[in-house]
Design a protein around this motif. Structure first.
Motif, PDB file in Angstrom:
ATOM      1  N   ALA A 197       0.829  -1.205   0.000  1.00  0.00           N
ATOM      2  CA  ALA A 197       0.000   0.000   0.000  1.00  0.00           C
ATOM      3  C   ALA A 197       0.863   1.253   0.000  1.00  0.00           C
ATOM      4  O   ALA A 197       1.905   1.308   0.643  1.00  0.00           O
ATOM      5  CB  ALA A 197      -0.927  -0.005   1.208  1.00  0.00           C
ATOM      6  N   ASN A 198       0.410   2.250  -0.723  1.00  0.00           N
ATOM      7  CA  ASN A 198       1.106   3.521  -0.819  1.00  0.00           C
ATOM      8  C   ASN A 198       0.118   4.629  -0.468  1.00  0.00           C
ATOM      9  O   ASN A 198      -0.899   4.790  -1.145  1.00  0.00           O
ATOM     10  CB  ASN A 198       1.655   3.711  -2.236  1.00  0.00           C
ATOM     11  N   ALA A 199       0.396   5.373   0.571  1.00  0.00           N
ATOM     12  CA  ALA A 199      -0.508   6.430   1.025  1.00  0.00           C
ATOM     13  C   ALA A 199      -0.742   7.494  -0.044  1.00  0.00           C
ATOM     14  O   ALA A 199      -1.731   8.225   0.009  1.00  0.00           O
ATOM     15  CB  ALA A 199       0.038   7.072   2.295  1.00  0.00           C
ATOM     16  N   ASP A 200       0.140   7.596  -1.041  1.00  0.00           N
ATOM     17  CA  ASP A 200      -0.033   8.566  -2.113  1.00  0.00           C
ATOM     18  C   ASP A 200      -1.117   8.146  -3.106  1.00  0.00           C
ATOM     19  O   ASP A 200      -1.541   8.956  -3.930  1.00  0.00           O
ATOM     20  CB  ASP A 200       1.274   8.760  -2.879  1.00  0.00           C
ATOM     21  N   TYR A 201      -1.539   6.887  -3.051  1.00  0.00           N
ATOM     22  CA  TYR A 201      -2.538   6.362  -3.987  1.00  0.00           C
ATOM     23  C   TYR A 201      -3.695   5.706  -3.227  1.00  0.00           C
ATOM     24  O   TYR A 201      -3.962   4.522  -3.401  1.00  0.00           O
ATOM     25  CB  TYR A 201      -1.912   5.337  -4.941  1.00  0.00           C
ATOM     26  N   PRO A 202      -4.387   6.453  -2.370  1.00  0.00           N
ATOM     27  CA  PRO A 202      -5.484   5.820  -1.617  1.00  0.00           C
ATOM     28  C   PRO A 202      -6.687   5.557  -2.519  1.00  0.00           C
ATOM     29  O   PRO A 202      -6.978   6.332  -3.435  1.00  0.00           O
ATOM     30  CB  PRO A 202      -5.822   6.867  -0.562  1.00  0.00           C
ATOM     31  N   TYR A 203      -7.377   4.447  -2.269  1.00  0.00           N
ATOM     32  CA  TYR A 203      -8.620   4.181  -2.983  1.00  0.00           C
ATOM     33  C   TYR A 203      -9.672   5.105  -2.384  1.00  0.00           C
ATOM     34  O   TYR A 203      -9.801   5.190  -1.160  1.00  0.00           O
ATOM     35  CB  TYR A 203      -9.012   2.708  -2.845  1.00  0.00           C
ATOM     36  N   PRO A 204     -10.437   5.829  -3.200  1.00  0.00           N
ATOM     37  CA  PRO A 204     -11.313   6.882  -2.673  1.00  0.00           C
ATOM     38  C   PRO A 204     -12.600   6.411  -1.995  1.00  0.00           C
ATOM     39  O   PRO A 204     -13.348   7.233  -1.497  1.00  0.00           O
ATOM     40  CB  PRO A 204     -11.624   7.714  -3.917  1.00  0.00           C
ATOM     41  N   PHE A 205     -12.868   5.107  -1.981  1.00  0.00           N
ATOM     42  CA  PHE A 205     -14.097   4.606  -1.380  1.00  0.00           C
ATOM     43  C   PHE A 205     -13.773   3.664  -0.227  1.00  0.00           C
ATOM     44  O   PHE A 205     -12.789   2.936  -0.280  1.00  0.00           O
ATOM     45  CB  PHE A 205     -14.946   3.866  -2.421  1.00  0.00           C
ATOM     46  N   ALA A 206     -14.630   3.658   0.764  1.00  0.00           N
ATOM     47  CA  ALA A 206     -14.458   2.765   1.909  1.00  0.00           C
ATOM     48  C   ALA A 206     -14.961   1.373   1.519  1.00  0.00           C
ATOM     49  O   ALA A 206     -16.149   1.181   1.307  1.00  0.00           O
ATOM     50  CB  ALA A 206     -15.224   3.286   3.109  1.00  0.00           C
ATOM     51  N   VAL A 207     -14.031   0.442   1.359  1.00  0.00           N
ATOM     52  CA  VAL A 207     -14.363  -0.945   1.041  1.00  0.00           C
ATOM     53  C   VAL A 207     -13.519  -1.841   1.948  1.00  0.00           C
ATOM     54  O   VAL A 207     -12.461  -1.440   2.431  1.00  0.00           O
ATOM     55  CB  VAL A 207     -14.106  -1.291  -0.449  1.00  0.00           C
ATOM     56  N   ALA A 208     -14.005  -3.066   2.153  1.00  0.00           N
ATOM     57  CA  ALA A 208     -13.287  -3.997   3.032  1.00  0.00           C
ATOM     58  C   ALA A 208     -11.879  -4.274   2.525  1.00  0.00           C
ATOM     59  O   ALA A 208     -10.918  -4.295   3.287  1.00  0.00           O
ATOM     60  CB  ALA A 208     -14.077  -5.293   3.169  1.00  0.00           C
ATOM     61  N   LYS A 209     -11.748  -4.488   1.241  1.00  0.00           N
ATOM     62  CA  LYS A 209     -10.452  -4.798   0.645  1.00  0.00           C
ATOM     63  C   LYS A 209     -10.299  -3.939  -0.612  1.00  0.00           C
ATOM     64  O   LYS A 209     -10.807  -4.292  -1.666  1.00  0.00           O
ATOM     65  CB  LYS A 209     -10.401  -6.289   0.302  1.00  0.00           C
ATOM     66  N   PRO A 210      -9.613  -2.817  -0.513  1.00  0.00           N
ATOM     67  CA  PRO A 210      -9.514  -1.925  -1.672  1.00  0.00           C
ATOM     68  C   PRO A 210      -8.669  -2.537  -2.789  1.00  0.00           C
ATOM     69  O   PRO A 210      -7.766  -3.333  -2.530  1.00  0.00           O
ATOM     70  CB  PRO A 210      -8.847  -0.672  -1.119  1.00  0.00           C
ATOM     71  N   PRO A 211      -8.993  -2.164  -4.032  1.00  0.00           N
ATOM     72  CA  PRO A 211      -8.164  -2.633  -5.136  1.00  0.00           C
ATOM     73  C   PRO A 211      -6.760  -2.058  -5.012  1.00  0.00           C
ATOM     74  O   PRO A 211      -6.569  -0.956  -4.495  1.00  0.00           O
ATOM     75  CB  PRO A 211      -8.869  -2.108  -6.383  1.00  0.00           C
ATOM     76  N   ARG A 212      -5.800  -2.814  -5.475  1.00  0.00           N
ATOM     77  CA  ARG A 212      -4.407  -2.349  -5.495  1.00  0.00           C
ATOM     78  C   ARG A 212      -4.160  -1.620  -6.806  1.00  0.00           C
ATOM     79  O   ARG A 212      -4.609  -2.045  -7.860  1.00  0.00           O
ATOM     80  CB  ARG A 212      -3.452  -3.527  -5.374  1.00  0.00           C
ATOM     81  N   PHE A 213      -3.450  -0.508  -6.712  1.00  0.00           N
ATOM     82  CA  PHE A 213      -3.087   0.249  -7.903  1.00  0.00           C
ATOM     83  C   PHE A 213      -1.771  -0.292  -8.471  1.00  0.00           C
ATOM     84  O   PHE A 213      -0.914  -0.776  -7.729  1.00  0.00           O
ATOM     85  CB  PHE A 213      -2.920   1.736  -7.568  1.00  0.00           C
ATOM     86  N   TRP A 214      -1.611  -0.144  -9.777  1.00  0.00           N
ATOM     87  CA  TRP A 214      -0.424  -0.701 -10.437  1.00  0.00           C
ATOM     88  C   TRP A 214       0.859  -0.086  -9.885  1.00  0.00           C
ATOM     89  O   TRP A 214       1.894  -0.734  -9.853  1.00  0.00           O
ATOM     90  CB  TRP A 214      -0.523  -0.575 -11.953  1.00  0.00           C
ATOM     91  N   MET A 215       0.791   1.155  -9.389  1.00  0.00           N
ATOM     92  CA  MET A 215       1.983   1.815  -8.866  1.00  0.00           C
ATOM     93  C   MET A 215       2.445   1.209  -7.542  1.00  0.00           C
ATOM     94  O   MET A 215       3.547   1.489  -7.089  1.00  0.00           O
ATOM     95  CB  MET A 215       1.723   3.314  -8.651  1.00  0.00           C
ATOM     96  N   GLU A 216       1.615   0.376  -6.931  1.00  0.00           N
ATOM     97  CA  GLU A 216       1.955  -0.247  -5.653  1.00  0.00           C
ATOM     98  C   GLU A 216       2.652  -1.598  -5.819  1.00  0.00           C
ATOM     99  O   GLU A 216       3.082  -2.182  -4.829  1.00  0.00           O
ATOM    100  CB  GLU A 216       0.683  -0.469  -4.820  1.00  0.00           C
ATOM    101  N   GLU A 217       2.760  -2.091  -7.022  1.00  0.00           N
ATOM    102  CA  GLU A 217       3.376  -3.399  -7.263  1.00  0.00           C
ATOM    103  C   GLU A 217       4.890  -3.247  -7.146  1.00  0.00           C
ATOM    104  O   GLU A 217       5.468  -2.294  -7.661  1.00  0.00           O
ATOM    105  CB  GLU A 217       2.974  -3.920  -8.648  1.00  0.00           C
ATOM    106  N   THR A 218       5.538  -4.186  -6.468  1.00  0.00           N
ATOM    107  CA  THR A 218       6.934  -3.999  -6.068  1.00  0.00           C
ATOM    108  C   THR A 218       7.995  -4.513  -7.030  1.00  0.00           C
ATOM    109  O   THR A 218       9.141  -4.072  -6.952  1.00  0.00           O
ATOM    110  CB  THR A 218       7.176  -4.643  -4.692  1.00  0.00           C
ATOM    111  N   SER A 219       7.684  -5.424  -7.929  1.00  0.00           N
ATOM    112  CA  SER A 219       8.723  -6.008  -8.786  1.00  0.00           C
ATOM    113  C   SER A 219       9.153  -5.081  -9.918  1.00  0.00           C
ATOM    114  O   SER A 219      10.244  -5.208 -10.447  1.00  0.00           O
ATOM    115  CB  SER A 219       8.247  -7.333  -9.392  1.00  0.00           C
ATOM    116  N   GLY A 220       8.268  -4.178 -10.319  1.00  0.00           N
ATOM    117  CA  GLY A 220       8.532  -3.323 -11.465  1.00  0.00           C
ATOM    118  C   GLY A 220       8.039  -3.911 -12.775  1.00  0.00           C
ATOM    119  O   GLY A 220       7.933  -3.205 -13.771  1.00  0.00           O
TER     120      GLY A 220
END
Length: 111
Positions: A15-38
Motif C-alpha cells: 500500500a502507498n498512502a499517495d494512492y489511496p482508494y477513494p471509497f471505503a471498502v473492506a479490501k480496496p483494489p491495489r493500484f499498479w503503482m503499488e506493485e513492487t517487482s517493477g
C-alpha cells in the motif's frame, strides 16, 4: 500504520498512502503503482505508449485488472461479472484501450 505486502498471483503489492482508494471498502483494489517487482509498471508503461505487449505483459495486466475489478466499487454486479469475463479475451493494446473505456463508463479507473 504499515501494511504487509499482499501477494496477488505473481504480483506483490505494498500500500502507498499517495494512492489511496477513494471509497471505503473492506479490501480496496491495489493500484499498479503499488506493485513492487517493477514488471507490472513496465507492462503498463508499454500499454500507455500504445506499443505491442508480449504475452507475459498481457498476463500481468490481466492479473492486475482482475483484482481491481473484483474489489472496485461498481454499482451493478452484472457489469462486474461481464467485465471480469472479458479479461481473458484481451489480446493487445487496442483491446485494452476499448476495455479501459468500458471500465470508465462504470466508474472504474485502474490506469
Amino acid at each position: 500504520m504499515t501494511q504487509e505486502p499482499e501477494q496477488i498471483g505473481v504480483l506483490t503489492f505494498v500500500a502507498n498512502a499517495d494512492y489511496p482508494y477513494p471509497f471505503a471498502v473492506a479490501k480496496p483494489p491495489r493500484f499498479w503503482m503499488e506493485e513492487t517487482s517493477g514488471a507490472l509498471s513496465a507492462a503498463i508503461e508499454v500499454y500507455m505508449r500504445s506499443e505491442d505487449l508480449n504475452p507475459q505483459q498481457m498476463e500481468l495486466i490481466g492479473i492486475y485488472l482482475r483484482q481491481y475489478i473484483e474489489r472496485a466499487v461498481i454499482t451493478d454486479e452484472q457489469d462486474r461479472r461481464r467485465l471480469l469475463g472479458r479479461i481473458e479475451k484481451l489480446r493487445g493494446v487496442r483491446d485494452l484501450e476499448r476495455f479501459a473505456e468500458d471500465l470508465s463508463e462504470v466508474g472504474v479507473e485502474p490506469f
